[in-house]
Structures are given as C-alpha cells and as structure tokens.
Design an enzyme around this catalytic site. Structure first.
Site, short mmCIF file in Angstrom:
data_model
loop_
_atom_site.label_atom_id
_atom_site.label_comp_id
_atom_site.label_asym_id
_atom_site.label_seq_id
_atom_site.Cartn_x
_atom_site.Cartn_y
_atom_site.Cartn_z
N HIS A 155 25.52 52.73 39.27
CA HIS A 155 26.29 52.98 38.03
C HIS A 155 27.79 53.12 38.32
O HIS A 155 28.50 53.79 37.56
CB HIS A 155 25.80 54.23 37.28
CG HIS A 155 24.32 54.33 37.16
ND1 HIS A 155 23.63 53.82 36.07
CD2 HIS A 155 23.38 54.85 37.98
CE1 HIS A 155 22.33 54.05 36.23
NE2 HIS A 155 22.15 54.66 37.39
N SER A 276 53.68 39.15 41.69
CA SER A 276 53.98 39.08 40.26
C SER A 276 55.40 38.58 40.08
O SER A 276 56.28 38.88 40.90
CB SER A 276 53.84 40.47 39.64
OG SER A 276 54.61 40.57 38.46
N LYS A 282 53.74 44.26 43.22
CA LYS A 282 52.37 43.78 43.03
C LYS A 282 51.86 42.87 44.13
O LYS A 282 52.59 42.06 44.68
CB LYS A 282 52.28 43.02 41.71
CG LYS A 282 52.47 43.91 40.51
CD LYS A 282 51.20 44.61 40.14
CE LYS A 282 50.40 43.68 39.25
NZ LYS A 282 49.21 44.33 38.74
N GLU A 289 39.72 36.93 41.56
CA GLU A 289 39.66 36.83 40.10
C GLU A 289 39.31 35.42 39.65
O GLU A 289 38.54 35.22 38.71
CB GLU A 289 41.00 37.25 39.49
CG GLU A 289 41.26 38.74 39.63
CD GLU A 289 42.69 39.10 39.23
OE1 GLU A 289 42.97 39.09 38.03
OE2 GLU A 289 43.51 39.35 40.14
#
Ligand code: ARG
Length: 453
Positions: A155, A276, A282, A289
């Site tokens: 979980h 970024s 970043k 992804e």
C-alpha cells in the site's frame, strides 16, 4: 495497370490508391517478402511447376533486388499497393515473363500471412536478446546489493525490511516471464501458412514441408481458411509486449518515486536524466516517465488489434492490413524502451544510507517483534496485539521499537528479555528470512548464482 487489373476497365481513383495502399508501412517487410518468395520459387522449380531455369532466375533476381533495396536504389510506389506487389512488379520489370510465374500457386493472402510471421519472428529474436541483456544487468545490480537494506512496501506504506537485491530480483522474475512468454509465442506461431492460397489451398502440387524447412518453420498450417485469416500471433505478441510494458511501467514508477527528494533512494546519472528550462535545480527522470507513458500506446495497439479482428468473417478481409501499423508500433516502442531503460538502471547511483534510514523508520520490524514473542510461546494473535500497543506507544513518543529500554519492553510483556534487540535488528529481520523466495543474503545469492547459469 495493376497486377490484378485484368477485369477492370478504369483505374482506381487517386484517393483510393492512397487509402488502400500499405507500402508506406509494410515496406519494412521487404527482406522477409523476398526470402519467402525465394523459397516459394525454389519449391516451384523443384516440383516442376515452373522450369528449373525460371526458378533459378527468379531466386537470383530477387537476391539482386534485395541488395538494391538495401543500397537505397529502389523506390517503392503506392501504385503497386503493398510490399508484395512492389517487389513482384520490380521482378517483372527486370525479367519479364519469367517474373510473372512467381505468383503461381500463391495468393497475397497467404503471402502476407507468411511475411508477417517471418518479420515478427525476426523482431522477437531481437527483443529476446534485449530482454537477456536487461536480465543480466538486473543480476549484476542485485549481486552488488545483497546487503543493501531498504524498506519493503505494501500500500506504499512501509511494511518489512528487504534488500535492494530482493526488490530488483522481483523485476528479474517479471522480465524472465516475459522472455518465456516470447519463447512460447514463437513455438505456437512458427508454422508456415504458405500453401493456403487465397483461402482454399491450391491445385498445384506444392511441397509445403520443403518451404517450411527453407524458412525454418517447425510445421505447416493445417487449415487453409485459418492459415490466411489467423492473426492470433499478432495479437498474442502485442499482449506479450504489453506485459513487458506493464513491467517497465511499474519499475519506472518506482524509479520516479525513488529519485524524488522525498525518497532519495537513487540518483539517476546525468546521462540518463534531463533538466528544466526554467527551474535550475531540476533533474528529471524523463526516461522512466516516458517508458511509463509509452506503455499506454502499446496497450492501445493490443486493444486496436483485438477490436479490428473481433467481427471479421472468415477468411481474409482487408481490415487485417491494419494489423501492421499497430504491431509495428508496439514492437518499435518496446525495442526503443528496453535498452535505454537498462542504461538508466545500470548507471544510477544508490543512496544506501537513505534506504537504510527508510527501513529504520516506519516500524518495518514490527512483525519480527511479534514473531519474537511467538517463538517464546505467545499465540500469534496475542503477540500481534501486544506489538500493536507498542507501536501506538512509540508513535506517541515519536520513537521506534528498537529504541525502547528493556523496562519499556517488559511493560508490554514480561516475555521480553535483552536478546530482543538482536532479534529485531534489521539485519536479523532480513537474514532470518531464509525461506526460498525471501530476502536473506544466502538465499538471494543462491538464486542469483543459479540464474546466472
Ligand atoms: N497489403 C495486404 C495486407 O496487408 C496484403 C493482402 C492483400 N490481399 C488482398 N486480397 N487484397 O493485408
């Protein structure tokens, strides 16, 4: 005039040529088309259906066409509709009437079924090698992390301590199932459809077994209607590919979480992450992804294929030409994902300190505290309740079970003695789980060594 133009008095509308033709995407099967045609021509010659000389000239010229295609000297045209008729047209333009004998005893319906099988079989071989390479990288990573303790989750809540090797080897199992699915797939699909003709076989005395041998098929199809209308092997491969993407996507999700500031379990190599355009700090896990995102298109390909097939009457229908872009897309996508994903994995740095700290919080040894009591005679349900109370106490005091004094332990149960600290250390928790499948170092090492063989 079209190769099939005899009964027509008008040529097709330009828009129909565009709409109908598949050369845009099926040209990639040129090698398989030529290989299949060479085997067919050889067999026609051997059977005396065409002359030996014609057969040899066709085989030789097809070989030359192959070289020319690979040298970029051949332009395909939508007038010839698909790769099958493009190559046949080129053949005829080079050797005239002899070339016109190639299609004897064959239909484009069994030809396309053949080419698609050959093409996907070749692609599957490459996919299988990519999976092997990924599997061996996973073994390397696991081997180096038999002692790297991290929290295991259920979980997405901390559950019990495991090792990074144990976690990584879970993915090993998934990808090795993918590999075995690919092998099963090949076993089932590796049969020759040629000889099915348009749908009802042929009157020519073709030697199908000879062609099967030439093309390394292990058997021949036994029903000509099914031979031309079966695309199970396309759907099934799309499923195998989808499953690979499910695994890559779950793995990606974890990499994304682990490389977040909140987890900080891993740091991706600069070569496998991106920045970024506005936020200078970043470092983004774009590879993971994208792999996660691309799973969607592969599932879409599978869904598209199943939907395309589901209402088709026997035998061949032109709808089936739509199988190619979808299965090609699925194959291409997985082939693109696997190597870059592997590169990302094998270059990432593990933050072992953060993993250990993660495992120390969240009461990951609570089960082991209960098991300690059980081993000293308390029934498990009672032990569970005792430890539940201890957890509540620790939460209230903002501490962990290991940090309690022996007096505090005893206030929950007088069974506790000072051997408890050893019994519930993370190392003990991990290494007592020697059961096959568990995280203990020796158990894990044995499995890794076995798999390496
Ligand atoms: N390009 C077609 C396909 O991919 C080849 C088979 C065409 N057969 C036919 N009878 N129109 O399915």
């Amino acid at each position: 005039m079209k190769l099939w133009g005899g009964r027509f008095s008008k040529s097709t509308d330009k828009s129909v040529d565009d709409f109908n033709s598949s050369i845009r995407f099926d040209s990639r099967m040129y090698k398989q088309d030529i290989r299949g045609s060479q085997a067919h021509a050889k067999m026609l010659g051997k059977q005396g259906i065409i002359s030996k000389e014609d057969s040899e000239l066709i085989v030789k010229t097809l070989g030359e066409i192959l070289v020319d295609i690979e040298d970029g000297k051949v332009d395909f045209t939508i007038d010839a509709e698909d790769i099958h008729m493009n190559i046949e047209t080129i053949l005829i333009s080079r050797i005239g009437d002899v070339g016109k004998r190639l299609h004897t005893g064959r239909s484009r319906n069994d030809q396309v079924a053949l080419d698609t099988r050959l093409y996907l079989r070749d692609e599957a071989e490459e996919l299988s090698q990519m999976l092997d390479s990924l599997l061996s990288s996973l073994l390397d990573i696991a081997d180096k992390n038999l002692d790297t303790i991290m929290p295991g989750y259920t979980h997405l809540q901390k559950a019990q301590p495991i090792t990074f090797a144990h976690h990584i080897m879970a993915y090993y199992e998934m990808f090795s199932r993918d590999k075995s699915r690919l092998c099963d797939w090949k076993e089932r699909m590796n049969i020759l459809p040629l000889g099915s003709g348009a749908l009802a076989g042929t009157t020519y005395p073709l030697d199908r077994d000879f062609v099967a041998k030439e093309l390394e098929f292990s058997d021949i199809t036994k029903n000509s209607i099914d031979g031309v209308s079966d695309r199970d092997f396309v759907c099934e491969l799309a499923f195998v590919l989808s499953m690979i993407m499910v695994h890559l996507s779950r793995f990606s999700e974890e990499i994304i979480l682990w490389s977040s500031n909140e987890f900080s379990f891993v740091e991706l190599d600069d070569a496998y992450s991106t920045g970024s355009s506005i936020m200078p700090q970043k470092k983004n896990p774009d590879i993971a992804e994208l792999a996660r995102g691309k799973s969607g298109r592969v599932f879409g390909d599978l869904m598209g294929l199943l939907t395309m097939m589901k209402g088709l009457p026997l035998a061949y229908n032109k709808d089936m030409q739509e199988d190619k872009e979808q299965i090609f897309d699925a194959v291409d996508t997985v082939k693109m994902c696997l190597p870059v994903f592997e590169g990302m994995l094998s270059t990432m740095t593990l933050r072992k300190d953060k993993m250990l700290r993660g495992a120390k919080g969240g009461f990951t040894n609570a089960t082991d505290v209960a098991d300690y009591l059980v081993k000293k005679g308390l029934p498990f349900r009672d032990a569970h309740a005792v430890v539940g109370k201890m957890v509540a106490y620790c939460l209230d005091k903002d501490t962990v079970i290991d940090a309690l004094t022996l007096d505090e332990f005893k206030s929950f149960s007088d069974i506790f003695t000072d051997d408890v600290y050893d019994a519930i250390s993370l190392e003990t928790c991990v290494n007592m789980r020697k059961i096959v499948g568990g995280p203990a170092k020796d158990t894990m090492k044995k499995i890794i060594d076995e798999y390496r063989k």
